[in-house]
Design an enzyme around this catalytic site. Sequence first.
Site, PDB file in Angstrom:
ATOM      1  CE  LYS A  84      -3.992   1.961   2.493  1.00  0.00           C
ATOM      2  NZ  LYS A  84      -4.843   1.848   3.690  1.00  0.00           N
ATOM      3  CB  SER A 131      -8.055   3.965   2.504  1.00  0.00           C
ATOM      4  OG  SER A 131      -7.221   3.293   3.444  1.00  0.00           O
ATOM      5  CB  SER A 179      -8.353   1.113   5.397  1.00  0.00           C
ATOM      6  OG  SER A 179      -9.076   2.302   5.251  1.00  0.00           O
TER       7      SER A 179
HETATM    8  N1  GLN Z   1     -13.164   4.583   5.904  1.00  0.00           N
HETATM    9  C1  GLN Z   1     -12.599   5.074   7.132  1.00  0.00           C
HETATM   10  C2  GLN Z   1     -12.200   6.520   6.948  1.00  0.00           C
HETATM   11  O1  GLN Z   1     -12.483   7.066   5.961  1.00  0.00           O
HETATM   12  C3  GLN Z   1     -11.440   4.234   7.554  1.00  0.00           C
HETATM   13  C4  GLN Z   1     -10.222   4.454   6.770  1.00  0.00           C
HETATM   14  C5  GLN Z   1      -9.064   3.634   7.215  1.00  0.00           C
HETATM   15  O2  GLN Z   1      -9.207   2.629   7.896  1.00  0.00           O
HETATM   16  N2  GLN Z   1      -7.889   4.119   6.872  1.00  0.00           N
HETATM   17  O3  GLN Z   1     -11.629   7.126   7.803  1.00  0.00           O
END
Ligand code: GLN
Length: 497
Positions: free
Chosen positions: A77, A152, A176
Amino acid sequence: MIRNSAAEMAAKLNAGEITSVELTQLHLDRIAAVDTDVHAFLFVNNEGALAQAAEVDVKRAAGEKMSPLAGVPLALKDVMTQKGVPTTCGSKILEGWRPPYDSTVVTNLKKNGIVILGKTNMDEFAMGSSTENSAYGPTHNPWDLSRIPGGSGGGSSAALAAFEAPLAIGTDTGGSIRQPAAVTGTVGVKPTYGGVSRFGLVAFSSSLDQAGPCARTVLDAALLHEAIAGHDPKDSTSINAPVPQVVAAAKSGDVKGMKIGVVKELNGEGYQNGVRIRFEESLELLAAAGAEIVEVSAPNFEYALAAYYLIAPSECSSNLARFDAMRYGLRVGDVDGASAESVMNLTREVGFGREVKRRIILGTYALSSGYYDAYYGSAQKVRTLITQDFNKAFEKCDVMVSPTCPTTAFKIGEKSNDPIAMYLNDIATIPVNMAGIGGMSLPAGLAPEDGLPVGFQIMAPAMQDDRMYLVGAALEAALLSKWGAPLLSKIPALAGA
Ligand code: GLN
């Protein structure tokens, strides 16, 4: 070959049936064939990956003792630093930045001979649930290219489902790793907070961020988990204790006598019918494997989302202050006579996307004097209540379970103008981050109404990550004998492949 699990690939490497250079080249070819459609990668490191693979081959040929995943390729990532390799976090503001150091996760991958193919797409600074917030365009779900791959870490999950890599690294602040795994039919694990070093993980919300393994099987995730986990003096929140025995657990899969707690609050209204059908079926299979299914309640989970959207933006507003146009990447408006302040303002205006700006503004407001106690302070109290809910529930069961997400993958564009609808994707994953415990998502099958993958979430007490692998392996085995072939064998073929 590319459809094998990482463990199978490792066995073939050990048996001399293939070299790591050949295996890496097969994956680079696959990326070249399908990634124009999928867009899982932001950067493909052809030369670097082949050089790393060649090194592993030399060591193996010399008879050196190899670690279990040596020579197997992986997708990283783009929120993790790798020395000399572009790291953007999906943001324009880091365009052109090549970090001068390896994150500890990358150091561990290299130590284990795991070959890093390149950097995967993500929502900008890991803020989002669809990968649509990437400044470099969205990633497409290999099950249906018009749909999101989750976020994400949508690039990592899509790379697995498209057979571009058998292993990937994700990070999970509110879901994410797990939500992308759920909507692509792959496995994703958020380890206990502090179980994997955050050194070199570009910070979004430091008290919640955690890196973890993504794979196509539970055993592969466990093997990768052991390769990256462990104490790191460079991360003050890293836990100084032995890594839970996750590989042994994944190999055992014996759940006889285990108590599995179904979270009452995460399994009702608002969950797609097909998600509930697959969830119930998984519970039956676990019961048939000898586990005892009990119901547990966590009344404060209801407030988790609201509290998360105060804590995460607050920490992000502070963390993202470091992107000041002076130290990293982009610099805009640096003309004769321009003040540092105007360069900083212009760079942040151009360099950050809408969602990132929204979070910085929200967080700055929540932390401002006069509001701090009412917002940030209250959110921290809710966090304690959520941890207490988990503690109480774990008195009655060994692991807790729920669907990973309320729905299957939605269409690209469907929720991009409705932040609240987007945030609701994480309703079942966020409590885990708030309490700092471990969470896993694994495929539970396809929803009958749309034929798209559904995720099953397993949550375990802090530093008992092995329990998730035990239950995950049991469920995976039961589902495999029901289906006769892995779920991903049902994925539609990609054009161009
Ligand atoms: N979807 C969540 C956010 O927008 C979690 C994102 C994540 O785990 N990095 O913050």
